[in-house]
Scaffold this motif. Structure first.
Motif, PDB file in Angstrom:
ATOM      1  N   TRP A  53       0.818  -1.218   0.000  1.00 19.79           N
ATOM      2  CA  TRP A  53       0.000   0.000   0.000  1.00 19.79           C
ATOM      3  C   TRP A  53       0.849   1.264   0.000  1.00 19.79           C
ATOM      4  O   TRP A  53       0.334   2.368  -0.210  1.00 19.79           O
ATOM      5  N   ARG A  56      -0.111   7.445  -5.733  1.00  9.57           N
ATOM      6  CA  ARG A  56      -0.296   6.110  -5.173  1.00  9.57           C
ATOM      7  C   ARG A  56      -0.419   5.091  -6.305  1.00  9.57           C
ATOM      8  O   ARG A  56      -1.069   5.345  -7.318  1.00  9.57           O
ATOM      9  N   THR A  87      -2.248   2.756  -7.462  1.00  5.34           N
ATOM     10  CA  THR A  87      -3.566   2.119  -7.364  1.00  5.34           C
ATOM     11  C   THR A  87      -3.709   0.955  -8.339  1.00  5.34           C
ATOM     12  O   THR A  87      -4.468   0.018  -8.079  1.00  5.34           O
ATOM     13  N   ILE A 142      -2.638  -2.227  -6.650  1.00  5.87           N
ATOM     14  CA  ILE A 142      -3.641  -2.654  -5.665  1.00  5.87           C
ATOM     15  C   ILE A 142      -4.826  -3.307  -6.372  1.00  5.87           C
ATOM     16  O   ILE A 142      -5.320  -4.368  -5.953  1.00  5.87           O
ATOM     17  N   GLU A 149      -7.676   1.218   2.205  1.00  5.46           N
ATOM     18  CA  GLU A 149      -6.589   0.492   2.868  1.00  5.46           C
ATOM     19  C   GLU A 149      -7.016   0.015   4.253  1.00  5.46           C
ATOM     20  O   GLU A 149      -6.753  -1.133   4.638  1.00  5.46           O
TER      21      GLU A 149
END
Length: 453
Positions: free
Chosen positions: A72, A258, A260, A263, A367
């Motif tokens: 993360w 980030r 993403t 993820i 998260e």
């Protein structure tokens, strides 16, 4: 057990002895055959549990990844507009930001050449020496342009990185390239007999005679700030915690944010592994009906542990996260980030649009929902799977150990029964042989008496 190798010739009362023994053994072997069939069933059951365990193990690998902090923390570096201008990567410590980058010049290395020679391979009949890149090169009368280039390249391994030179021959011209880019010129000086001057690399005043390419630094602006570097690649000191490499001039935008996408990929991998495991559990827990309406029930149909795993998995994955101050009420189920179940079976699907929006605008909330140590959905599920899969002490290992013990006990019983049946079979043959001998003697006596009467 097999009796194929144990045979006796003869009859008793007109019936073959082997046929008699085989008939009597069939009824005695019935318990043995039943036990052997039970072993086959237990082995089948063990294989099915092994498959279930393998799928759950794969699933736990995905949940473990999703609950790992470093996953993360990853940052992405995305290039838009003219993507051919540069490539970039970001460390997890990089800051979220957007950068407009305008590259006006790429870094180039210094390149020089000699005069064109009569031949690239014929001897130049030169003797002497010169220094290039800090290394002395000795020339003998039999050397050609190619030989001199080879000597320079052989000496390059002893040159410092800052001075390293690469030599080549283009047509009949000796070409020297500084390996590193930037404004620094090739280091060289003539020696005995002025070999470099004779070749036309240097002029009479020891200046370079033919500059084929001027050394140049990389020149660009980053968000309006002028930046000048000697190299085009592996730049780690322009933007903190971001590595840049340039391959063309032009304008581009670099967005550090980030990661993403990674993820989302991990969540998609989790869903695939989850659906695979739940499909297997469901198929093992129900009987199948053929086209002729015959029903086949596998060895795990009705198994309470199998049902419990399927039910608990669905409860943990589709339920509401436990109350926790770190988990937002707006993001307390996977359904709220686009991961849902049909309500008919345990399979999950993902709505990319909802997930993308949640990751983009509510990353921290997503998260927390996934990996909060106290109430995160994946954290709780990972803990449950650990209890199932823990070596030796895990629920599945204990179940499989119990099955193996059952198989072992039955195998011991089978071996004992086979020994007993062998003893029984031999006793039958002995008894029938005795009867056969008695009958034979009586027949002989009857024949004798018939002969004297």
């Amino acid at each position: 057990m097999s009796t194929d190798s144990v045979t006796h010739v003869g009859t008793v009362g007109g019936v073959d002895i082997n046929t008699l023994v085989s008939s009597l053994m069939q009824s005695e072997q019935a318990p043995l055959i039943q036990l052997q069939n039970e072993i086959v069933t237990e082995q089948d059951k063990l294989g099915r549990w092994t498959d279930v365990e393998a799928r759950l193990s794969t699933l736990q690998g995905k949940t473990t990844q999703l609950t790992t902090a470093s996953v993360w923390e990853q940052m992405s570096a995305t290039v838009t507009q003219t993507t051919s201008v540069l490539s970039a990567s970001a460390e997890s410590t990089a800051s979220e930001a957007s950068y407009d980058i305008d590259v006006s010049f790429l870094a180039k290395s210094h390149r020089i050449g000699s005069d064109a020679q009569a031949s690239a391979s014929d001897a130049l009949t030169l003797t002497g020496d010169f220094t290039v890149g800090g290394q002395l090169i000795t020339v003998v009368s039999g050397d050609s342009v190619r030989t001199i280039a080879d000597k320079i390249n052989a000496a390059a391994s002893s040159m410092t990185d800052a001075n390293k030179v690469r030599a080549s021959v283009v047509d009949t011209t000796l070409v020297l390239d500084r390996v590193q880019t930037g404004t620094t010129a090739i280091s060289l000086s003539d020696g005995t007999n002025g070999v470099l001057k004779t070749l036309g690399v240097l002029d009479a005043g020891d200046a370079v005679n033919h500059v084929l390419q001027e050394g140049h630094n990389l020149e660009m602006t980053v968000n309006g700030v002028s930046v000048n570097r000697a190299t085009n690649t592996g730049l780690t000191d322009v933007i903190s915690d971001v590595t840049l490499s340039f391959s063309a001039t032009g304008t581009s935008n670099l967005a550090v944010a980030r990661d993403t996408a990674s993820i989302k990929t991990l969540l998609q991998d989790f869903i695939s592994a989850y659906n695979s495991a739940m499909t297997k559990i469901k198929s093992e827990g129900v009987a199948t009906v053929s086209t002729t309406n015959s029903v086949t029930a596998g060895p795990l149909v009705g198994d309470s542990l199998l049902r419990a795993i399927g039910g608990r998995s669905r409860e943990l994955v589709t339920g509401t996260a436990a109350t926790d101050p770190d988990i937002s009420a707006d993001f307390d189920t996977l359904r709220k980030i686009g991961i849902t179940t049909s309500g008919v079976d345990n399979s999950l699907t993902i709505d990319s649009a909802i997930l993308d929006e949640a990751l983009l605008n509510h990353f921290d909330a997503v998260e927390a929902l996934i990996r909060d140590p106290e109430a995160g959905v994946m954290k709780q599920f990972d803990t449950y799977l650990s209890g199932l899969l823990k070596p030796t002490e895990g629920t599945l290992d204990q179940r499989q150990s119990a099955i193996n013990e059952n198989i072992s006990r039955r195998n011991d019983t089978v071996a004992r029964m086979e020994r007993n049946l062998t003893v029984y079979q031999n006793s039958l043959y002995e008894q029938f042989s005795y009867v056969q001998n008695v009958i034979s003697e009586l027949d002989q006596q009857r024949s004798y008496l018939s002969g004297i009467l």
